[in-house]
Design an enzyme around this catalytic site. Structure first.
Site, PDB file in Angstrom:
ATOM      1  N   ARG A  60      81.564  20.292   2.013  1.00 24.69           N
ATOM      2  CA  ARG A  60      83.205  20.755   1.760  1.00 24.69           C
ATOM      3  C   ARG A  60      83.132  21.571   3.231  1.00 24.69           C
ATOM      4  O   ARG A  60      84.414  21.964   3.398  1.00 24.69           O
ATOM      5  CB  ARG A  60      83.030  21.273   0.693  1.00 24.69           C
ATOM      6  CG  ARG A  60      83.173  19.227  -0.345  1.00 24.69           C
ATOM      7  CD  ARG A  60      84.229  19.886  -1.721  1.00 24.69           C
ATOM      8  NE  ARG A  60      84.183  18.855  -2.377  1.00 24.69           N
ATOM      9  CZ  ARG A  60      85.035  18.701  -3.306  1.00 24.69           C
ATOM     10  NH1 ARG A  60      85.566  19.757  -3.905  1.00 24.69           N
ATOM     11  NH2 ARG A  60      85.205  17.739  -3.741  1.00 24.69           N
ATOM     12  N   ASP A 162      98.373  24.237  -9.704  1.00 26.43           N
ATOM     13  CA  ASP A 162      97.223  25.048  -9.066  1.00 26.43           C
ATOM     14  C   ASP A 162      97.213  25.955  -8.844  1.00 26.43           C
ATOM     15  O   ASP A 162      97.454  26.620  -7.865  1.00 26.43           O
ATOM     16  CB  ASP A 162      97.269  22.622  -8.714  1.00 26.43           C
ATOM     17  CG  ASP A 162      94.844  23.001  -8.847  1.00 26.43           C
ATOM     18  OD1 ASP A 162      95.323  22.242  -9.712  1.00 26.43           O
ATOM     19  OD2 ASP A 162      94.902  23.005  -7.254  1.00 26.43           O
TER      20      ASP A 162
END
Length: 292
Positions: A60, A162
């Protein structure tokens, strides 16, 4: 689902495109570099990365190393660890904490909300918080449930939050691949979503009226929560499983404090509040009610 009319097509065309997915690179993370990220991620997010996650982590972050012209994960760690590169640090957090999500995930929770809690709250203002909403699918699933159960003009509101600003940006667009919609009931999909055509083929757009009833906010659950008022239900699903026990207790107690008396706290099917001290009673597996 019927083909959208020209008004719907114009709205689709005006919506920004989805943020491109980050690709995986070939840079390999050394074993002595992984503990640096383990400690940093736990300090910033409360999430503990098991050693098995090293390949995921390196994959990632690989694009960010290439973008910055950095040749080792140790050098990239030094770039984001001291706080001087706040924007880059946020990009890294966004990439590390992004998880799979889709509409109406774990559908029994939405059935319980529709069949048990909504009838008890009908006629009163209702507020629901999706406390780890990722790219917004859970928040919009809650909004669809409230709109169908209470009516579009009833006094209800959905808050989604979030830690990932990148995921929240996707959620605010309300534009998703159609494969995320497999669990949306067909009649619900027709009422609340628009099907993409042309360049947007294979995507859906959450209807503007529904998007306007959902507020998406950046919130880190391990930090003191902002003042948001009280909620009838909080969906805290598929996030506390990543916390150690002390962090889990602290987060659950803080989130439970935002509930009205009798309000629901809903956790994921792989999670449990057993051993977590808080003023909650279990009324069904993974669904808890605030006692007072």
């Amino acid at each position: 689902m019927t083909r959208p009319d020209r008004r719907n097509e114009r709205e689709m065309e005006a919506a920004p495109a989805l943020i491109p997915a980050y690709d995986f690179g070939l840079v390999q993370m050394a074993e002595d570099e992984f503990p640096l990220y383990q400690a940093l991620v736990e300090r910033l997010t409360g999430i503990h990365l098991a050693p098995i996650k090293m390949a995921m982590l390196s994959g990632r972050l690989a694009k960010r190393l290439r973008a910055r012209g950095i040749v080792s994960y140790a050098d990239y760690y030094r770039l984001i660890a001291d706080g001087g590169e706040q924007e880059e640090r946020q990009l890294a957090i966004d990439l590390i904490t992004t998880n799979e999500t889709y509409f109406f995930r774990e559908p029994k929770h939405f059935d319980a909300l529709r069949e048990q809690l909504l009838p008890a709250c009908r006629g009163q203002p209702m507020r629901v918080w999706s406390a780890a909403c990722a790219s917004g699918e859970e928040a919009y699933s809650l909004a669809m449930t409230l709109a169908d159960g209470l009516g579009g003009n009833a006094p209800w509101e959905v808050i989604g939050s979030d830690i990932s600003s990148r995921m929240l940006a996707v959620g605010r667009r309300g534009l998703y691949p159609m494969e995320r919609a497999h669990h949306i009931p067909p009649d619900c999909l027709k009422r609340h979503c628009l099907r993409g055509t042309g360049d947007y083929m294979g995507q859906l757009l959450v209807d503007k009226a529904l998007r306007q009833r959902v507020r998406l906010l950046p919130i880190n659950l391990i930090e003191p929560l902002p003042e948001m008022g009280r909620f009838d239900a909080v969906f805290l699903r598929n996030v506390i499983i990543y916390f150690d026990s002390p962090t889990k207790r602290r987060v659950v107690n803080a989130v439970a404090a935002t509930l009205k008396p009798g309000g629901w706290l809903v956790v994921g099917h792989s999670e449990s509040l057993i051993g977590t001290p808080c003023e909650l009673e279990m009324i069904a597996p993974t669904i808890y009610r605030k006692i007072r």
